[in-house]
Motif scaffolding. Structure first.
Motif, PDB file in Angstrom:
ATOM      1  N   MET A   1      11.479   0.270   2.854  1.00  0.00           N
ATOM      2  CA  MET A   1      10.730  -0.180   4.024  1.00  0.00           C
ATOM      3  C   MET A   1       9.918   0.974   4.627  1.00  0.00           C
ATOM      4  SD  MET A   1      10.191  -2.642   6.232  1.00  0.00           S
ATOM      5  CE  MET A   1       9.924  -2.968   7.919  1.00  0.00           C
ATOM      6  N   PHE A   2      10.553   2.154   4.689  1.00  0.00           N
ATOM      7  CA  PHE A   2       9.877   3.298   5.283  1.00  0.00           C
ATOM      8  C   PHE A   2       8.649   3.685   4.461  1.00  0.00           C
ATOM      9  CE2 PHE A   2       9.399   7.933   5.836  1.00  0.00           C
ATOM     10  CZ  PHE A   2       8.998   7.914   7.159  1.00  0.00           C
ATOM     11  N   ARG A   3       8.724   3.580   3.143  1.00  0.00           N
ATOM     12  CA  ARG A   3       7.579   3.921   2.287  1.00  0.00           C
ATOM     13  C   ARG A   3       6.423   2.943   2.510  1.00  0.00           C
ATOM     14  NH1 ARG A   3       9.674   6.152  -3.485  1.00  0.00           N
ATOM     15  NH2 ARG A   3      11.217   7.572  -2.606  1.00  0.00           N
ATOM     16  N   VAL A   4       6.751   1.703   2.713  1.00  0.00           N
ATOM     17  CA  VAL A   4       5.716   0.703   2.979  1.00  0.00           C
ATOM     18  C   VAL A   4       4.995   1.040   4.281  1.00  0.00           C
ATOM     19  CG1 VAL A   4       5.296  -1.728   3.531  1.00  0.00           C
ATOM     20  CG2 VAL A   4       6.856  -1.125   1.675  1.00  0.00           C
ATOM     21  N   LEU A   5       5.774   1.389   5.305  1.00  0.00           N
ATOM     22  CA  LEU A   5       5.162   1.749   6.584  1.00  0.00           C
ATOM     23  C   LEU A   5       4.325   3.015   6.454  1.00  0.00           C
ATOM     24  CD1 LEU A   5       8.061   0.975   9.087  1.00  0.00           C
ATOM     25  CD2 LEU A   5       5.966  -0.330   8.697  1.00  0.00           C
ATOM     26  N   ARG A   6       4.797   3.976   5.698  1.00  0.00           N
ATOM     27  CA  ARG A   6       4.047   5.221   5.501  1.00  0.00           C
ATOM     28  C   ARG A   6       2.745   4.927   4.764  1.00  0.00           C
ATOM     29  NH1 ARG A   6       7.019  10.473   3.434  1.00  0.00           N
ATOM     30  NH2 ARG A   6       7.833  10.264   5.528  1.00  0.00           N
ATOM     31  N   THR A   7       2.800   4.087   3.737  1.00  0.00           N
ATOM     32  CA  THR A   7       1.602   3.715   2.985  1.00  0.00           C
ATOM     33  C   THR A   7       0.630   2.938   3.866  1.00  0.00           C
ATOM     34  OG1 THR A   7       2.894   3.638   0.956  1.00  0.00           O
ATOM     35  CG2 THR A   7       0.766   2.529   0.927  1.00  0.00           C
TER      36      THR A   7
ATOM     37  N   ALA B   1      -3.170   3.969   4.783  1.00  0.00           N
ATOM     38  CA  ALA B   1      -4.299   3.048   4.605  1.00  0.00           C
ATOM     39  C   ALA B   1      -5.050   2.848   5.921  1.00  0.00           C
ATOM     40  CB  ALA B   1      -3.803   1.712   4.068  1.00  0.00           C
ATOM     41  N   LEU B   2      -4.316   2.721   7.009  1.00  0.00           N
ATOM     42  CA  LEU B   2      -4.944   2.580   8.319  1.00  0.00           C
ATOM     43  C   LEU B   2      -5.757   3.830   8.657  1.00  0.00           C
ATOM     44  CD1 LEU B   2      -5.144   0.739  10.812  1.00  0.00           C
ATOM     45  CD2 LEU B   2      -3.170   1.952  11.730  1.00  0.00           C
ATOM     46  N   GLY B   3      -5.215   4.999   8.326  1.00  0.00           N
ATOM     47  CA  GLY B   3      -5.938   6.248   8.554  1.00  0.00           C
ATOM     48  C   GLY B   3      -7.223   6.330   7.751  1.00  0.00           C
ATOM     49  N   VAL B   4      -7.170   5.919   6.488  1.00  0.00           N
ATOM     50  CA  VAL B   4      -8.374   5.935   5.645  1.00  0.00           C
ATOM     51  C   VAL B   4      -9.421   4.977   6.203  1.00  0.00           C
ATOM     52  CG1 VAL B   4      -9.267   5.332   3.355  1.00  0.00           C
ATOM     53  CG2 VAL B   4      -7.193   6.707   3.560  1.00  0.00           C
TER      54      VAL B   4
ATOM     55  N   TRP C   1      -0.234   5.997  14.131  1.00  0.00           N
ATOM     56  CA  TRP C   1       0.683   5.137  13.379  1.00  0.00           C
ATOM     57  C   TRP C   1       2.021   5.826  13.168  1.00  0.00           C
ATOM     58  CZ3 TRP C   1       1.028   0.231  12.300  1.00  0.00           C
ATOM     59  CH2 TRP C   1       1.920  -0.195  11.325  1.00  0.00           C
ATOM     60  N   ARG C   2       1.978   7.106  12.827  1.00  0.00           N
ATOM     61  CA  ARG C   2       3.232   7.853  12.616  1.00  0.00           C
ATOM     62  C   ARG C   2       4.057   7.920  13.896  1.00  0.00           C
ATOM     63  NH1 ARG C   2       4.264  11.056   8.087  1.00  0.00           N
ATOM     64  NH2 ARG C   2       6.284  11.075   9.129  1.00  0.00           N
ATOM     65  N   LEU C   3       3.388   8.129  15.011  1.00  0.00           N
ATOM     66  CA  LEU C   3       4.110   8.174  16.284  1.00  0.00           C
ATOM     67  C   LEU C   3       4.762   6.830  16.594  1.00  0.00           C
ATOM     68  CD1 LEU C   3       1.681  10.248  18.523  1.00  0.00           C
ATOM     69  CD2 LEU C   3       3.948  10.933  17.724  1.00  0.00           C
ATOM     70  N   LEU C   4       4.037   5.750  16.363  1.00  0.00           N
ATOM     71  CA  LEU C   4       4.611   4.417  16.585  1.00  0.00           C
ATOM     72  C   LEU C   4       5.796   4.154  15.661  1.00  0.00           C
ATOM     73  CD1 LEU C   4       1.446   2.185  17.102  1.00  0.00           C
ATOM     74  CD2 LEU C   4       3.184   2.768  18.799  1.00  0.00           C
TER      75      LEU C   4
END
Length: 172
Positions: free
Chosen positions: A1-7, A11-14, A152-155
């Motif tokens: 789950m954590f990898r999905v959120l990181r990905t 993607a949101l950053g890009v 996103w990382r902070l959230l």
């Protein structure tokens, strides 16, 4: 789950980077539209001033005479001439602010501070995205990426902390 959120955050950053990189290009296209509008208004005002001079009037006295005429059409033309002069003054000031802003990121900031909403809307309607090839476009893209990815990382970190605390709060 954590990898999905990181990905997903990456993607949101890009995506935010791509959108952010368009800012300097939008400001550049707005500046071109602004310059064209100023040039055309100068031509209109110069024609009006030439007509005023040819009939023995100053620009302001010609406007006053037109606006004071009982014929509604003539009075409306006087009001339109005054509006053209006022618009030219406002657009010229915006153009000077863009010209002295110092680079594409500065022009973007000047545009955000004081846009002509009609020109900005028309620029948006005709806007063509561009690949950022300038340093400013790349910087704007990187800043867009960084802000979205970091947000996103902070959230996500905040969400994980809240989820960790919940089981402890239930047992206490």
């Amino acid at each position: 789950m954590f990898r999905v959120l990181r990905t997903l955050g990456l993607a949101l950053g890009v995506l935010a980077g791509i959108v952010g990189a368009q800012g300097p290009e939008f400001a550049q296209q707005y500046g071109q539209r602004l310059a064209g509008t100023v040039d055309e208004l100068r031509r209109v005002v110069a024609g009006f001033e030439a007509d005023a001079t040819a009939t023995g009037h100053t620009r302001d006295s010609a406007i006053a005479r037109l606006r004071g005429d009982p014929d509604a059409l003539v009075a409306r033309r006087g009001a339109a001439a005054r509006a053209n002069l006022d618009r030219l003054a406002g657009l010229t000031a915006r153009q000077a602010a863009l010209d002295t802003a110092g680079g594409p990121l500065g022009r973007l900031a000047a545009l955000i501070r004081d846009p002509d909403l009609g020109l900005a809307r028309a620029t948006y309607e005709d806007y063509r995205p561009a690949v950022p090839t300038t340093a400013d476009g790349l910087v704007a893209g990187f800043l867009g990426f960084l802000s979205a990815w970091a947000g996103w990382r902070l959230l996500c970190d905040l969400g994980r902390r809240l989820l960790r605390r919940r089981p402890n709060a239930v047992t206490a």
